[in-house]
Design a protein around this motif. Structure first.
Motif: not given
Length: 422
Positions: A3, A243-244, A246, A363-365, A367, A369, A377-379
């Motif tokens: 990040q 992926r993607d 929330i 998870t950053n890649r 997304k 969350r 909202t966080q990873l």
RNA sequence: GGUGAGGUGGAUGAGUGGCUGAAAUCAACGGUUUGCUAAACCGUCGUAGGGCCUUAAAGCUCUACCGAGGGUUCGAAUCCCUCCCUCACCGCCA
């Protein structure tokens, strides 16, 4: 990928941590921060100009509606001028963002503070050893000979059908394979993991999500006609399920398990370690994956290590757990424990599981969350491990349990296999 | 493989050039009510990135995003082009 905020907040610490992984380009950190500064400036310019254009366009609408053609034309000229300044800013902004991203994906994950320093597998730290070293039967032979003797695996036939590294399991060999998969999945689902049976081929976006692309494409089989990749591990499709997405905090932890064949080109590896089942291009594996709250990921890592350890113990194998040193860890991992089982007739330790905490790197890649209690909202953090990879387990079981009567299977497998002996 | 239809917020679904970052309904969340549940009512309810302010949070404001990319236009979810994907029917087939 890391990040940006982490780099910006502690550039010095980041560089120190990267050094533990023997990362050779610490200057990237400063380059990235300076690119991010440019990105902010350019974003500001772009947004300002675009804002003016949007406002003017709105006015033109009003003027036209009231029939004030002349004023409208004047405004159009204004917009035209603004647009000529916008173009170059936009180009530069896009170029900056692209470059920023290219540099960012080159940074490996930061190793946790527990990671021992070191460069090679010799520097890995043995955390503990378990099970007892088997007493080797006098007439013991390596598993590839046992496989032939009991007609369990036909390596030659694999050569004929496909190529080297694609063994054909046969008769009791095939059945034992099935028994192991069944047992492992059962063990994992009992522990609360939800079973999946994912596709064995994935598209580019999925391969990118877990970090196989862009760098490691040489390790995967690529089906060029449809631009799909054969999975090197179930981790790839399974982690990408979210992926993607929330999640809600209450949804955590997400626990998933899957059996899949795994396909690995193992480009460049040959020679001493590739005999028999030690290294193959296609093998079966049962994987466990968890998505968890960031504060809990290290507890969960220990929990997963213990989960895998008990499974290996139940098979009666002599094993050891290694904490990987900085130089031997994967690009994406923050802390990795490898499990090795002792394969008696070869007198070798064989890796059968690798359990890792990736923190927010994957998870950053992807997304992945969740919304926390404050609505922020966080990873999430992601972890995975093999539970377990089959071929080397099989090698070890065959070699360690042979005697003059045949091969005795551990009790936990007997029900699934339908017998005690091979 | 052929033909046709379509891709809009968590879901359904409206929107054919400016008043739409997006109606309505449902779901979700908070609250009122209730002995509890349900119902009813009120409220909230996309993501990301800037700027201002701030110790920080909050707040205010701007920008981008309606499958992806490009184009037309002062202005695009809406018009045009390319690509991707989904669905239906036909063909083939485990």
């Amino acid at each position: 990928m890391l990040q940006l905020a982490v780099l910006r907040n502690n550039p010095t610490e980041v560089k120190e941590r990267l050094a533990v992984k023997n990362f050779k380009e610490p200057e990237l950190v400063d380059q990235i921060i300076s690119l991010d500064d440019s990105r902010k400036k350019l974003t500001f310019q772009f947004d300002e100009t675009k804002g003016k254009i949007n406002a003017a366009s709105k006015e033109i609408g009003g003027l036209m509606a009231r029939g004030q053609k002349e004023e409208a034309e004047g405004k159009k000229k204004e917009v035209e001028a603004l647009k000529t300044t916008l173009g170059p800013v936009q180009e530069e902004l896009e170029a900056t963002e692209k470059q920023l991203n290219e540099l960012l994906v080159r940074l490996p994950n930061l190793p946790s503070v527990k990671v021992p320093k070191g460069k090679t597998p010799e520097d890995n730290e043995v955390v503990r050893t378990g099970g007892s070293k088997p007493e080797l039967y006098a007439g013991a032979v390596p598993h590839w000979e046992l496989a032939k003797k009991f007609d369990l695996i036909d390596f030659e036939l694999g050569n004929k059908l496909t190529g080297s590294g694609f063994p054909v399991y046969k008769g009791k060999g095939a059945k034992l394979q099935r028994a192991l998969i069944q047992y492992f999945l059962e063990y994992n689902t009992q522990a609360g993991y939800t079973e999946y049976l994912p596709p064995h081929m994935v598209n580019e976006a999925t391969a990118y999500g877990t970090g196989q692309l862009p760098d490691k494409e040489g390790q995967m089989y690529h089906v060029t006609g449809d631009n799909l990749y054969l999975i090197p591990t179930a981790e790839v499709p399974v982690t990408n399920i979210y992926r993607d997405v929330i999640l809600k905090e209450a949804d955590l932890p997400v626990k998933m398990t899957a059996y899949t064949p795994c396909f690995r080109r193992e480009a460049g590896s040959y020679g001493k370690d590739v005999r028999g089942l030690n290294r193959v291009h296609q093998f079966d594996k049962v994987e466990v994956v968890q998505l968890v709250h960031p504060e809990k990921s290290y507890d969960v890592l220990e929990e997963m290590v213990s989960h895998v350890e008990k499974l290996i113990q139940s098979l009666g194998l002599h094993y050891r757990i290694l904490r990987l040193c900085g130089g031997d860890m994967s690009f994406t991992s923050a802390l990795t424990y490898d499990f090795e089982v002792y394969s008696a007739a070869q007198d070798k330790w064989l890796e059968v599981s690798s359990v890792s905490n990736f923190e927010a790197f994957q998870t950053n890649r992807m997304k992945i969350r969740f919304k926390d209690g404050n609505g922020k909202t966080q990873l999430a953090h992601s972890l995975n491990g093999s539970s377990l990879a089959l071929p080397r387990i099989l090698a070890s079981l065959l070699e360690n349990n042979q005697d003059e009567n045949g091969i005795r299977l551990p009790q936990v497998l007997q029900g699934y296999f339908g017998g005690e002996m091979i």
